[in-house]
Design a protein around this motif. Structure first.
Motif, short mmCIF file in Angstrom:
data_model
loop_
_atom_site.label_atom_id
_atom_site.label_comp_id
_atom_site.label_asym_id
_atom_site.label_seq_id
_atom_site.Cartn_x
_atom_site.Cartn_y
_atom_site.Cartn_z
N SER A 126 0.85 -1.18 0.00
CA SER A 126 0.00 0.00 0.00
C SER A 126 0.89 1.24 0.00
CB SER A 126 -0.93 -0.03 1.23
OG SER A 126 -1.87 1.02 1.16
N GLN A 127 0.29 2.39 0.23
CA GLN A 127 1.03 3.64 0.32
C GLN A 127 0.38 4.53 1.37
OE1 GLN A 127 0.87 4.89 -3.83
NE2 GLN A 127 3.02 4.38 -4.10
N VAL A 128 1.22 5.24 2.13
CA VAL A 128 0.74 6.20 3.12
C VAL A 128 1.36 7.56 2.82
CG1 VAL A 128 0.40 4.46 4.91
CG2 VAL A 128 2.61 5.64 4.73
N THR A 129 0.77 8.58 3.40
CA THR A 129 1.28 9.93 3.24
C THR A 129 2.67 10.04 3.87
OG1 THR A 129 -0.92 10.89 3.21
CG2 THR A 129 0.90 12.35 3.79
N ASP A 130 3.60 10.59 3.13
CA ASP A 130 4.97 10.80 3.61
C ASP A 130 5.13 12.27 4.00
OD1 ASP A 130 7.66 11.02 4.08
OD2 ASP A 130 8.27 10.66 2.00
N PRO A 131 5.26 12.57 5.30
CA PRO A 131 5.37 13.98 5.70
C PRO A 131 6.62 14.66 5.14
CG PRO A 131 5.80 12.51 7.54
CD PRO A 131 5.26 11.65 6.45
N ASP A 132 7.64 13.86 4.76
CA ASP A 132 8.88 14.44 4.23
C ASP A 132 8.87 14.57 2.71
OD1 ASP A 132 9.95 14.54 6.82
OD2 ASP A 132 10.57 12.44 6.68
N ARG A 133 7.87 13.98 2.04
CA ARG A 133 7.71 14.08 0.59
C ARG A 133 9.00 13.73 -0.16
NH1 ARG A 133 2.95 16.14 -1.03
NH2 ARG A 133 3.80 16.41 -3.13
N ASP A 134 9.49 12.51 0.07
CA ASP A 134 10.66 12.04 -0.67
C ASP A 134 10.38 11.96 -2.17
OD1 ASP A 134 11.99 11.87 1.69
OD2 ASP A 134 12.04 9.69 1.79
N PHE A 135 9.13 11.67 -2.52
CA PHE A 135 8.72 11.63 -3.92
C PHE A 135 7.74 12.77 -4.17
CE2 PHE A 135 10.26 7.32 -3.39
CZ PHE A 135 10.83 7.03 -4.62
N PRO A 136 7.64 13.23 -5.39
CA PRO A 136 6.74 14.36 -5.68
C PRO A 136 5.28 14.10 -5.31
CG PRO A 136 8.26 14.01 -7.50
CD PRO A 136 8.47 12.87 -6.56
#
Length: 734
Positions: A126-136
C-alpha cells in the motif's frame, strides 16, 4: 532515478543492458571467479500473508505462502542455507510486531560482516502519506502486516493504518552489519481487487483516491518505532532523510513491480503464487552459472511481464556508487548443478520431490509419466525417478534406482497429455448468458469452461464493457472492439486481437464463431508444452536477424545445457541492438538455426501471431522427399534462404506480440510433414494451419516417437530432452 534499473516489456531486456544472452552468461562466470567463495553464515526471514481477516478491509490472497516455500526450498538446496537459519512468518504469525521483532532478533542481532542475509515479503502493498515528501506525489510505499486494517469508511474516507513503511525498512536494513543483504518485495502499491483471472496485491480503491485528499496515514507507533531506531543508529532526522533520498541503505532491493504498478497473485496449474517470485526462483533453479543481479533480474522481469500484467515491471536498486548489481544473486556463489527438482523424502522405492525448477508453461507435462534423472554434483546421471502424481509443486514418484533426500533431478522425459483441454474462464460481464455460454463451450471437444478466480485458465470469454473500453482508450489502444461485443481476453484481462464480434452478439453465437480460434489456441498451447530451452541437452541455437544482415542480431535463443556440452560452440557473438524486439510493420526478418550436434536434426519453425493463429514457415518445400526438414551436423539453416526461397518474412498486421517456436528433433517429422503437404496450396512457402490441432497432434507424435519407453503411455507423448530442443523467440510488432 538513474540508479534504478527499470525494465520495460516494450524493449529487448537483453538489449537494455547491451548484452547478448551468451555475454551475460560469460560475465556471470567471470564475476563469480573474482568474488569471495562462501560466507560465514546465511540468514533469511521469509514473510507471506494470504489470510487477511475479513474485518481488515484487505482481500485474502492465495499465493503468498507458496512464495515463502519457493524461496525456502531454493535457499536451502541451491544456495546452501541451513533450515534452522531460515525463519518463516505466515498468515496469523505475520503481525506488525512479530515481523519487526523477527527482523531485529533474527537478522539484525545475528548477522555479522560478510554474512549473506535475505528478507522476503509477499502480501499486500500500500502507500501512506509521507510527511517528508521524498517523492513528488508525497507517498511512501508500505507492506501490510496481517493485523493492519483499512479505515472503516475507506475509500470514501482516509485514516490511520498499521502498515510498515519503506522508511522503517530503510532503518532496519541500515542496522544489519553485513553489506551482503538481499530484500525481495513481491507486493504492489496500486490497483487492488482482481484483473481477469489474477488477483492484485494491494487494497482495492487505493488507486481511485490517490490525490483526492483521502489519505492513508502511518500510525503514531510507526513513527515512534522509527525514532527509536534513529537513536540506536545515532542518526539525526535530517541525516535519515538525506540518506534515504540518495538510495537504499545497503545490499540490493528487488521489487516485483514499480511503486505505482500492480503485482500479480497468479494461478499456475493447480496452485497460486506470486508471478514474480515463482519465475525468479524457477529461473535460479535452472541457471548453469552464477547469475549476477544485473543479468538475472532483466531476464526474470521479461517473463514476469508476459505472464502477468503488462503494467508489472520488476525492478532492482543498489546503493549509489556500489557494484552490488555485479554481485551474484543473494551474494552467494552457487555450488550446485542446475536442476528442475530435488528429492525431499524417500521411503523404500518411493520419493517425494520439490519441483520448483519446472517452467510455468510446462507444468501440465509433469502430472504423470514424466521421468527425471538423478544427478550428482558434477551433473552426471545416477538414477531415474518416474512421476506418478503432482500436487502443486510437490511430486511423488517411483525411484528406478536408489537415491537419497537432497539429490538433484534434471528433466529427462516430459509427458504431454494427448487429451489436454483448453480452459476458458467465464467473465461476469456475460451476466445472464453465462450458463448458456458454458453449455456451448462444453459441447466443443477439448474445451473446459470454468469460473474465474478459482483455478488456472488459458483465456477468458467476456463482453467488452463501457468501463473497460474507457480504460483501454486511456491507454491509447487503437482499433478497439465496440462496447458490448463478445471476445477473448488473456488471464490478465488483455484483449486478444481478432476475437471480438459485433455489439449485441449472443454469447452462444460468439462461441460458435470462435470455434476455429479455439482450435488454433489449443494447438499453440499444446506445442508450447514442449518448450525446453533450459533443460534440453541438444546443442542448438537460433537467431532472428534483419533480412540480409547476418551481423545484426535482433533476438536469440539457445539450449543452455546443450551449448555447455561442447566447448567453443558459441551461438551468436553480436549483441542485440536497442529496441530489437519491437519491430515496425513491414520489417523483413530472417531466422538462422545452427545445428551444433554431431548428427542430423529435423527442424520445424512455427509462428504464432497476436491473434493465436499458427503458420509453419519451415518446412516450406512440398516435394515427396522425406529429408526436407533435415539440417545436417554443423550446418546452418536460413529461413527464408535468399538463394532458393521465393518468399520473404515480413512483419505485418495485427500488431502485438508474435512468438516463433523452433523445434529440432533427432527423429524425422514424417507424420507432420505428410499433414503439411496435404494443406499446402502452393509449390513452396509458408503454410497457415486451417486444422492446427491435427497438425500439432501429428507433430507431437513425431516428437514422442518410441523414445522414453519407461514413461511412454497411450495418454501422453513422451518428449525426451536428449532428443528434442524446443526454443522460442518473442517480439512485438508495432
Amino acid at each position: 532515478m538513474e540508479r534504478r534499473q527499470f525494465i520495460q516489456f516494450s524493449t529487448s531486456l537483453l538489449a537494455t543492458l547491451g548484452l547478448s544472452q551468451l555475454d551475460l552468461q560469460h560475465r556471470a562466470i567471470r564475476y563469480a571467479k573474482v568474488l569471495a567463495q562462501g560466507t560465514p553464515r546465511k540468514l533469511a526471514l521469509l514473510v507471506g500473508i494470504n489470510e487477511y481477516p475479513e474485518t481488515s478491509g484487505f482481500s485474502p490472497l492465495r499465493g503468498c505462502t507458496t512464495d515463502v516455500q519457493l524461496q525456502r526450498q531454493l535457499l536451502i538446496h541451491r544456495f546452501g542455507f541451513a533450515p534452522a537459519d531460515i525463519l518463516m512468518l505466515t498468515d496469523a504469525e505475520a503481525t506488525r510486531s512479530q515481523i519487526l521483532t523477527a527482523f531485529d532478533e533474527h537478522l539484525v542481532k545475528q548477522a555479522k560482516p560478510g554474512d549473506a542475509v535475505v528478507f522476503h515479503y509477499s502480501g499486500h502493498g500500500s502507500q501512506v502519506t509521507d510527511p517528508d515528501r521524498d517523492f513528488p506525489d508525497g507517498l511512501n510505499s508500505t507492506f501490510v502486516p496481517v493485523d493492519s486494517e483499512l479505515p472503516l469508511a475507506f475509500p470514501f474516507e482516509g485514516g490511520v493504518v498499521r502498515d510498515i513503511m519503506g522508511h522503517t525498512l530503510f532503518l532496519l536494513m541500515s542496522a544489519i552489519q553485513s553489506e551482503q543483504l538481499t530484500v525481495v518485495l513481491d507486493s504492489c502499491h496500486s490497483g487492488g481487487g482482481t484483473r481477469g483471472n489474477l488477483r492484485v496485491r494491494s487494497p482495492e480503491g487505493i488507486d481511485l483516491v490517490r490525490g483526492n485528499g483521502i489519505d492513508l496515514l502511518a500510525s503514531p507507533e510507526e513513527f515512534e518505532y522509527q525514532r527509536q531506531w534513529l537513536s540506536r543508529l545515532n542518526l539525526s532526522p535530517e541525516e535519515f532523510i538525506r540518506r534515504r533520498r540518495e538510495g537504499i541503505a545497503k545490499g540490493v532491493v528487488i521489487a516485483s513491480a514499480q511503486r505505482d504498478q500492480l503485482a500479480a497473485d497468479a494461478p499456475f496449474s493447480d496452485f497460486y503464487a506470486g508471478a514474480f517470485t515463482y519465475l525468479m526462483t524457477q529461473y535460479l533453479w535452472q541457471e548453469t552459472g552464477n547469475q549476477i543481479f544485473a543479468s538475472a533480474i532483466p531476464n526474470i522481469a521479461r517473463s514476469t511481464t508476459q505472464i502477468s500484467f503488462n503494467q508489472q515491471e520488476p525492478l532492482y536498486e543498489v546503493p549509489p556508487g556500489s557494484n552490488n548489481d555485479r554481485q551474484p544473486l543473494y551474494f552467494i556463489n552457487q555450488q550446485t548443478p542446475p536442476a528442475e527438482a530435488v528429492i525431499t523424502q524417500v521411503q523404500g522405492n518411493r520419493a517425494e520431490l520439490w519441483l520448483g525448477g519446472l517452467e510455468p508453461q510446462s507444468l501440465a507435462a509433469f502430472d504423470r509419466d514424466a521421468v527425471l534423472a538423478v544427478i550428482d554434483h558434477a551433473g552426471n546421471e545416477r538414477g531415474l525417478v518416474r512421476l506418478e502424481s503432482r500436487e502443486g509443486l510437490i511430486g511423488r514418484g517411483i525411484l528406478l534406482q536408489a537415491a537419497q533426500p537432497g539429490a538433484f533431478l534434471q528433466e529427462q522425459v516430459r509427458g504431454v497429455p494427448k487429451d489436454l483441454t483448453l480452459k476458458i474462464g467465464l467473465d461476469p460481464s456475460l451476466g445472464a448468458e453465462t450458463e448458456a455460454a458454458k453449455q456451448a463451450l462444453s459441447a466443443i471437444d477439448r474445451l473446459s469452461p470454468l469460473p474465474l478466480q478459482q483455478t488456472e485458465v488459458q483465456y477468458i470469454l467476456g463482453r467488452l464493457t463501457a468501463e473497460s473500453h474507457t480504460q483501454w482508450q486511456q491507454r491509447n489502444v487503437l482499433n478497439l472492439p465496440e462496447v458490448g461485443s463478445v471476445g477473448l481476453f488473456s488471464p490478465a484481462a488483455e484483449l486478444i486481437p481478432g476475437s471480438f464480434g459485433m455489439p449485441g452478439e449472443a454469447a452462444t453465437d460468439a462461441v460458435s464463431r470462435l470455434q476455429a480460434k479455439f482450435r488454433a489456441l489449443l494447438a499453440a498451447y499444446l506445442v508450447k508444452l514442449t518448450l525446453n530451452t533450459h533443460s534440453s541437452k541438444l546443442n542448438v541455437s537460433v537467431s532472428m536477424n534483419p533480412e540480409g544482415q547476418d551481423d545484426r542480431v535482433l533476438a536469440e535463443s539457445f539450449t543452455v545445457r546443450g551449448i555447455g556440452r561442447v566447448e567453443g560452440t558459441n551461438p551468436m557473438t553480436t549483441p542485440p541492438v536497442e529496441d530489437a524486439r519491437r519491430l515496425p510493420v513491414g520489417t523483413p526478418i530472417q531466422f538462422r538455426l545452427k545445428n551444433n550436434e554431431g548428427r542430423s536434426l529435423y527442424v520445424s519453425l512455427l509462428v504464432i501471431d497476436p491473434t493465436g493463429e499458427i503458420s509453419v514457415i519451415f518446412p516450406n518445400q512440398w516435394t515427396a522427399a522425406e529429408d526436407v526438414t533435415e539440417v545436417a551436423a554443423g550446418d546452418t539453416l536460413l529461413v527464408p534462404n535468399p538463394r532458393i526461397d521465393p518468399f520473404s518474412l515480413i512483419t505485418q498486421e495485427p500488431k502485438g506480440v508474435t512468438e516463433v517456436l523452433v523445434l529440432a528433433s533427432t527423429s524425422p517429422l514424417r507424420q507432420a510433414l505428410q499433414a503439411l503437404r496435404r494443406l499446402a496450396q502452393q509449390d513452396r512457402g509458408p503454410v497457415a494451419l486451417a486444422e492446427p490441432t491435427s497438425v500439432v497432434g501429428d507433430l507431437l507424435s513425431d516428437l514422442g516417437g518410441e523414445r522414453g519407453a519407461s514413461a511412454q503411455s497411450s495418454a501422453v507423448s513422451a518428449i525426451d530432452t536428449s532428443e528434442l530442443a524446443a526454443l522460442s523467440i518473442t517480439f512485438e510488432v508495432i
